[in-house]
Scaffold this active site. Structure first.
Site, PDB file in Angstrom:
ATOM      1  N   HIS A  41      53.062  56.237  34.086  1.00  0.00           N
ATOM      2  CA  HIS A  41      52.690  56.062  32.671  1.00  0.00           C
ATOM      3  C   HIS A  41      53.485  56.999  31.765  1.00  0.00           C
ATOM      4  CE1 HIS A  41      49.365  53.212  32.643  1.00  0.00           C
ATOM      5  NE2 HIS A  41      48.905  53.778  33.730  1.00  0.00           N
ATOM      6  N   ASP A  89      50.506  54.332  39.945  1.00  0.00           N
ATOM      7  CA  ASP A  89      50.959  55.163  38.834  1.00  0.00           C
ATOM      8  C   ASP A  89      51.790  56.347  39.338  1.00  0.00           C
ATOM      9  OD1 ASP A  89      49.345  57.027  36.105  1.00  0.00           O
ATOM     10  OD2 ASP A  89      51.355  56.155  36.318  1.00  0.00           O
ATOM     11  N   SER A 183      48.935  65.079  33.484  1.00  0.00           N
ATOM     12  CA  SER A 183      49.288  63.918  34.321  1.00  0.00           C
ATOM     13  C   SER A 183      50.609  64.125  35.024  1.00  0.00           C
ATOM     14  CB  SER A 183      49.381  62.684  33.438  1.00  0.00           C
ATOM     15  OG  SER A 183      48.139  62.506  32.813  1.00  0.00           O
TER      16      SER A 183
HETATM   17  O1  QJS Z   1      49.255  63.294  29.996  1.00  0.00           O
HETATM   18  C1  QJS Z   1      49.005  62.078  29.999  1.00  0.00           C
HETATM   19  O2  QJS Z   1      47.997  61.548  30.530  1.00  0.00           O
HETATM   20  C2  QJS Z   1      49.954  61.183  29.362  1.00  0.00           C
HETATM   21  N1  QJS Z   1      49.920  59.856  29.565  1.00  0.00           N
HETATM   22  C3  QJS Z   1      50.935  59.321  28.826  1.00  0.00           C
HETATM   23  C4  QJS Z   1      51.354  58.015  28.655  1.00  0.00           C
HETATM   24  C5  QJS Z   1      52.424  57.741  27.831  1.00  0.00           C
HETATM   25  C6  QJS Z   1      53.067  58.804  27.205  1.00  0.00           C
HETATM   26  F1  QJS Z   1      54.114  58.517  26.421  1.00  0.00           F
HETATM   27  C7  QJS Z   1      52.693  60.122  27.347  1.00  0.00           C
HETATM   28  C8  QJS Z   1      51.611  60.351  28.160  1.00  0.00           C
HETATM   29  C9  QJS Z   1      50.968  61.544  28.511  1.00  0.00           C
HETATM   30  N2  QJS Z   1      51.268  62.843  28.098  1.00  0.00           N
HETATM   31  C10 QJS Z   1      51.133  63.180  26.781  1.00  0.00           C
HETATM   32  O3  QJS Z   1      50.668  62.431  25.942  1.00  0.00           O
HETATM   33  C11 QJS Z   1      51.572  64.541  26.406  1.00  0.00           C
HETATM   34  C12 QJS Z   1      52.232  64.733  25.085  1.00  0.00           C
HETATM   35  C13 QJS Z   1      50.895  65.282  25.404  1.00  0.00           C
HETATM   36  C14 QJS Z   1      50.683  66.703  25.666  1.00  0.00           C
HETATM   37  C15 QJS Z   1      49.417  67.150  25.842  1.00  0.00           C
HETATM   38  C16 QJS Z   1      49.206  68.499  26.084  1.00  0.00           C
HETATM   39  C17 QJS Z   1      50.270  69.392  26.175  1.00  0.00           C
HETATM   40  C18 QJS Z   1      51.551  68.897  26.018  1.00  0.00           C
HETATM   41  C19 QJS Z   1      51.776  67.561  25.783  1.00  0.00           C
END
Ligand code: QJS
Length: 232
Positions: A41, A89, A183
């Site tokens: 993802h 995933d 993730s």
């Molecule tokens: O972490 C996830 O579950 C996930 N799933 C996604 C799916 C598409 C996608 F384009 C991104 C993700 C993404 N990561 C995020 O949104 C990261 C940007 C956010 C973030 C959170 C905390 C600290 C730093 C950065």
């Protein structure tokens, strides 16, 4: 990571930060000198750009002895992964060269035996994901210990209602939990990577929605196949 603690610096030398334009997007971990495993993802909003992979880091911003940003040569999302669910995933990233292994950069073995981790086993997960409900982003690696819950409990109508396949596993999400940005990171049980934090959007810290991981053992053949073919 919600309600965890700062990891001991460089004691998880397999951890990777997948970055776009210098911003952390997802976690990942080193499974071989030239290969990082993460979640499929995470490439959904890269618009065709390749990640850069930060290895040897504790702080995302401070200079550290063995911190190094690697270019990605190729990205291999699992063919079964899709935007509509958490199936398959997984994402393999081939670095543009073999990572220089040292005290702060090390490979983490993954489970190859396809057998469920027993419920109540306490595993640990780390990441640079959000640390509170206002979406704060940590500069330094966080970690938390979580007990595995059985697939039957996780599939209860009031939890994930039958969507957890035998290729997934769950941990308790009461208060302490993984969250957005974690993730792609590994769920480590007894020093072995058993799962990868799924990257589908999910509420964090709510006991009714346990954390979901892709189990790695069922994909060992796919992982070996991609690594073998890409080198050839
Ligand atoms: O972490 C996830 O579950 C996930 N799933 C996604 C799916 C598409 C996608 F384009 C991104 C993700 C993404 N990561 C995020 O949104 C990261 C940007 C956010 C973030 C959170 C905390 C600290 C730093 C950065």
């Amino acid at each position: 990571i919600l309600r965890g603690s700062e990891a001991r610096p460089h004691l998880k030398p397999y951890m990777a930060s997948l970055q776009l334009d210098g911003q952390h997007v997802c976690g990942g971990f080193l499974i071989a000198p030239q290969w990082v495993l993460s979640a499929a993802h995470c490439i959904e909003e890269t618009h065709g750009k390749l990640f850069q992979v930060l290895l040897g880091a504790h702080s995302l911003t401070e200079p550290e002895p063995h911190k190094r940003l690697y270019q990605v040569h190729a990205q291999f999302p699992h063919p079964g992964s899709n935007i509509h669910n958490n199936k398959d995933d997984l994402l393999l990233l081939q670095l543009e060269e073999k990572a220089e292994l040292n005290a702060d950069v090390r490979v983490l073995p993954f489970q190859r035996e396809d057998r469920d981790v027993a419920a109540d086993t306490v595993c640990e997960v780390a990441g640079w994901g959000t640390t509170d409900h206002s979406g704060s982003r940590p500069d330094r690696l966080q970690q938390v210990e979580r007990p595995v819950i059985s697939r039957d409990v996780c599939n209860h109508r009031t939890r994930h209602d039958g969507t957890i396949t035998r290729n997934m596993m769950c941990t308790d999400s009461r208060r302490k939990d993984t969250c957005k940005g974690d993730s792609g990171g590994p769920l480590v049980c007894g020093g072995v990577a058993e799962g990868v934090v799924t990257a589908g959007s999910r509420v964090c810290g709510n006991y009714k929605k346990p954390a979901i991981y892709t189990r790695i053992a069922p994909y060992a053949a796919w992982i070996d196949g991609v690594m073998a073919s890409a080198d050839a």
